[in-house]
Write an enzyme that holds these catalytic residues in place. Structure first.
Site, short mmCIF file in Angstrom:
data_model
loop_
_atom_site.label_atom_id
_atom_site.label_comp_id
_atom_site.label_asym_id
_atom_site.label_seq_id
_atom_site.Cartn_x
_atom_site.Cartn_y
_atom_site.Cartn_z
N ARG A 18 -4.16 8.23 -9.20
CA ARG A 18 -4.70 7.28 -10.16
C ARG A 18 -4.49 7.78 -11.58
O ARG A 18 -4.72 8.96 -11.87
CB ARG A 18 -6.20 7.10 -9.91
CG ARG A 18 -6.80 5.84 -10.49
CD ARG A 18 -8.27 5.76 -10.18
NE ARG A 18 -8.57 5.72 -8.75
CZ ARG A 18 -9.79 5.74 -8.26
NH1 ARG A 18 -10.83 5.84 -9.06
NH2 ARG A 18 -9.98 5.69 -6.95
N SER A 109 -8.12 0.03 -8.31
CA SER A 109 -9.46 -0.06 -7.76
C SER A 109 -10.40 -0.78 -8.73
O SER A 109 -10.13 -1.89 -9.15
CB SER A 109 -9.98 1.33 -7.38
OG SER A 109 -11.18 1.27 -6.67
N HIS A 110 -11.51 -0.14 -9.11
CA HIS A 110 -12.49 -0.76 -10.00
C HIS A 110 -12.37 -0.22 -11.42
O HIS A 110 -13.23 -0.48 -12.26
CB HIS A 110 -13.91 -0.48 -9.48
CG HIS A 110 -14.20 0.99 -9.39
ND1 HIS A 110 -13.73 1.76 -8.36
CD2 HIS A 110 -14.89 1.82 -10.20
CE1 HIS A 110 -14.13 3.02 -8.55
NE2 HIS A 110 -14.83 3.08 -9.65
N LYS A 119 -3.21 3.97 -3.03
CA LYS A 119 -3.98 4.39 -1.87
C LYS A 119 -3.06 4.32 -0.66
O LYS A 119 -2.26 3.39 -0.54
CB LYS A 119 -5.21 3.48 -1.67
CG LYS A 119 -6.23 3.59 -2.80
CD LYS A 119 -7.43 2.67 -2.57
CE LYS A 119 -8.45 2.81 -3.70
NZ LYS A 119 -9.62 1.92 -3.54
N ASP A 245 -15.38 -5.46 -5.76
CA ASP A 245 -14.76 -4.68 -6.84
C ASP A 245 -13.31 -5.12 -7.01
O ASP A 245 -12.85 -6.08 -6.39
CB ASP A 245 -14.89 -3.18 -6.56
CG ASP A 245 -13.92 -2.67 -5.51
OD1 ASP A 245 -13.52 -3.46 -4.63
OD2 ASP A 245 -13.56 -1.48 -5.56
N ASP A 247 -10.38 -4.14 -6.10
CA ASP A 247 -9.41 -4.22 -5.00
C ASP A 247 -10.06 -4.57 -3.66
O ASP A 247 -9.43 -4.44 -2.62
CB ASP A 247 -8.59 -2.93 -4.89
CG ASP A 247 -9.38 -1.72 -4.42
OD1 ASP A 247 -10.59 -1.67 -4.70
OD2 ASP A 247 -8.79 -0.83 -3.80
N ASP A 249 -12.47 -3.32 -1.72
CA ASP A 249 -12.94 -2.41 -0.67
C ASP A 249 -14.39 -1.98 -0.89
O ASP A 249 -14.93 -1.20 -0.12
CB ASP A 249 -12.02 -1.20 -0.50
CG ASP A 249 -11.89 -0.35 -1.75
OD1 ASP A 249 -12.60 -0.61 -2.74
OD2 ASP A 249 -11.07 0.60 -1.73
N ARG A 250 -15.04 -2.51 -1.95
CA ARG A 250 -16.46 -2.20 -2.18
C ARG A 250 -17.22 -3.50 -2.39
O ARG A 250 -16.76 -4.40 -3.09
CB ARG A 250 -16.62 -1.29 -3.40
CG ARG A 250 -15.96 0.07 -3.20
CD ARG A 250 -16.41 1.08 -4.23
NE ARG A 250 -16.10 0.63 -5.57
CZ ARG A 250 -16.92 0.76 -6.60
NH1 ARG A 250 -18.12 1.30 -6.44
NH2 ARG A 250 -16.56 0.35 -7.80
N HIS A 332 -18.80 1.13 -0.49
CA HIS A 332 -17.83 1.18 0.60
C HIS A 332 -18.60 1.06 1.92
O HIS A 332 -19.49 1.87 2.19
CB HIS A 332 -17.07 2.52 0.59
CG HIS A 332 -16.09 2.67 -0.52
ND1 HIS A 332 -14.81 2.16 -0.44
CD2 HIS A 332 -16.17 3.29 -1.71
CE1 HIS A 332 -14.16 2.46 -1.55
NE2 HIS A 332 -14.97 3.14 -2.34
#
Length: 464
Positions: A18, A109-110, A119, A245, A247, A249-250, A332
């Site tokens: 990242r 991501s966020h 990822k 979020d 992407d 995944d949360r 998550h």
């Protein structure tokens, strides 16, 4: 020997890669990552021409980075199977369901719009820790396979939505009224498709994928990012609201009163539903979770397990313990019960609706049944990367000499006066992470004072 490519030291993280596009992360980096990741996949699967699923989120920089990534993959003789724009769990789904050997997702991501990253999974297992360091070493040495691979595009959106909807398992949710907020993140299109096939009443916000995130930042663990959803739930008199979020995944959730249902509270509600059919199962939560969660899991007949923070670490522990359900305070949520064991907020959302419907109660009532403790939010204390782990280690040594009662599975979580405080070094930022929980405000203040005093002796101060 092919020419090596060094990465900026900051982008190789514990759980993913990242960086900031144009500063620490570039298209040249993406190409090198594609070469190294494809080479690693070939060696770990013993295939000279592996197939790798590739996805991307909706950030402005993602198309360029994905194109460079695919070029790198193809240059090793591997083939790229491009699944397009969508949430990270859709990429994980593709890696599990398609005839591929690995998967890699271009996603920030966020994080803020200028950030991006990657990822990865190989043969269904997360790539993290030493494997990410190895990617850096391979790139620096130019240690790549050579070849002429191909690429193809495949549309798995319908199959993914069908799989998500199957999670209802015949459970009727037709009476539920639900608000949804994708925050213009990568889950938006799938969310919009999903609600069309779910029973019940559904109102959606910000499903248009827009990498500038014009309405609010897509991180549902920050209360200010849930204001639009709280307003929607109140205005439309909905039963609950769900947010994602950047992407997907949360997950974040609120009840009919607009109260935030935190990650550990969601896990308690979901755990009750899972344990009803899998009594005695191990339920995993990270060290930041409330003691109330671990107590609730035990009371429901499950085996609570406190484990390290980090989505990759949780996935590995789930596989090791055959746990059907795990979660983190960060939102998550991982289901191996009827699913693949990876973190998928869209799947978690459907399972939440199922759990609420099966309970015969509202989410508000389920929230009210949970024990009420007082706690701090996550406190992030700036600390140099070269000092943060040593400070935690030194404090652990002091506590051992004192004979203190603490858990060191991930940092220090010390039990004291009916509550606890936690201190751990972040694996992704130059910070120490702290949290405390207690039965009342007086005990909480004492716990915070204890932690502050200990840190001050090591030259670390914070105002939390």
């Amino acid at each position: 020997m092919p020419k090596g490519h060094p990465f900026h030291a900051s982008i190789l993280r514990e759980y993913d890669i990242r960086g900031i596009v144009g500063e620490t992360l570039s298209a040249a980096d993406a190409e090198a990552i594609g070469k190294a990741f494809a080479t690693m996949t070939a060696r770990k699967t013993n295939k000279t021409a592996p197939k790798i699923a590739v996805g991307r989120d909706g950030r402005m920089s993602s198309p360029e980075l994905e194109a460079a990534l695919v070029a790198g993959i193809k240059s090793t003789g591997a083939s790229a199977v491009r699944v397009g724009t969508g949430p990270t769990p859709m990429l994980y789904f593709a890696a599990a369901e398609l005839s591929v050997d690995a998967g890699i997702m271009v996603t920030g991501s966020h994080n803020p719009p200028t950030h991006n990253g990657f990822k990865m999974v190989i043969a269904g297992k997360p790539v993290y820790g030493e494997m990410i360091k190895e990617i850096g070493k391979m790139a620096a040495a130019g240690d790549y396979a050579g070849g002429n691979g191909g690429e193809e595009a495949t549309d798995i959106r319908d199959a993914y939505v069908k799989k998500l909807a199957e999670a209802l398992d015949g459970t009727g949710i037709s009476k539920l009224k639900v608000g949804w907020d994708a925050g213009n993140g990568a889950a938006g299109e799938i969310m919009a498709r999903l609600v069309k096939v779910l029973p019940g009443t559904h109102k959606t916000l910000f499903e248009e994928i827009d990498g500038t995130f014009p309405n609010h930042h897509p991180d549902p663990t920050e209360p200010e990012n849930l204001h639009h959803l709280q307003e929607l739930v109140a205005k439309e008199k909905l039963d609950l609201g769900i947010a994602f979020d950047g992407d997907g995944d949360r997950i974040g959730a609120i009840d009919a009163k607009g109260r935030i249902i935190w990650g550990d509270q969601l896990l308690a509600i979901l755990g009750r539903d899972v344990l009803a059919k899998r009594p005695g199962a191990t339920i995993i939560a990270d060290v930041k979770a409330s003691q109330a969660l671990f107590d609730e899991i035990a009371k429901m007949g499950g085996k609570p397990l406190m484990w390290k923070t980090g989505h990759s670490l949780i996935k590995v522990k789930m596989a090791e313990t055959k746990s059907p359900l795990a979660g983190e305070m960060s939102g998550h949520i991982f289901f191996a019960d009827e699913y693949y064991g990876f973190d998928d907020a869209l799947y978690g959302a459907v399972r939440l609706l199922r759990a609420v419907a099966r309970s015969g109660k509202s989410l508000t009532e389920l929230r009210d049944q949970l024990p009420t403790l007082v706690n701090t939010p996550e406190i992030r204390i700036p600390c140099p990367d070269d000092k943060k782990f040593a400070i935690v280690s030194d404090l652990a040594g002091e506590l051992r000499k004192e004979g203190a009662d603490f858990n060191d599975v991930d940092g220090i979580r010390i039990s004291k006066d009916g509550g606890w405080w936690l201190l751990r070094a972040s694996n992704t930022q130059a910070v120490l992470v702290a949290r405390a929980e207690a039965p009342d405000e007086k005990v909480l203040a004492g716990l915070k004072s204890d932690l502050k005093a200990r840190l001050q002796r090591h030259g670390v101060a914070f105002a939390g």
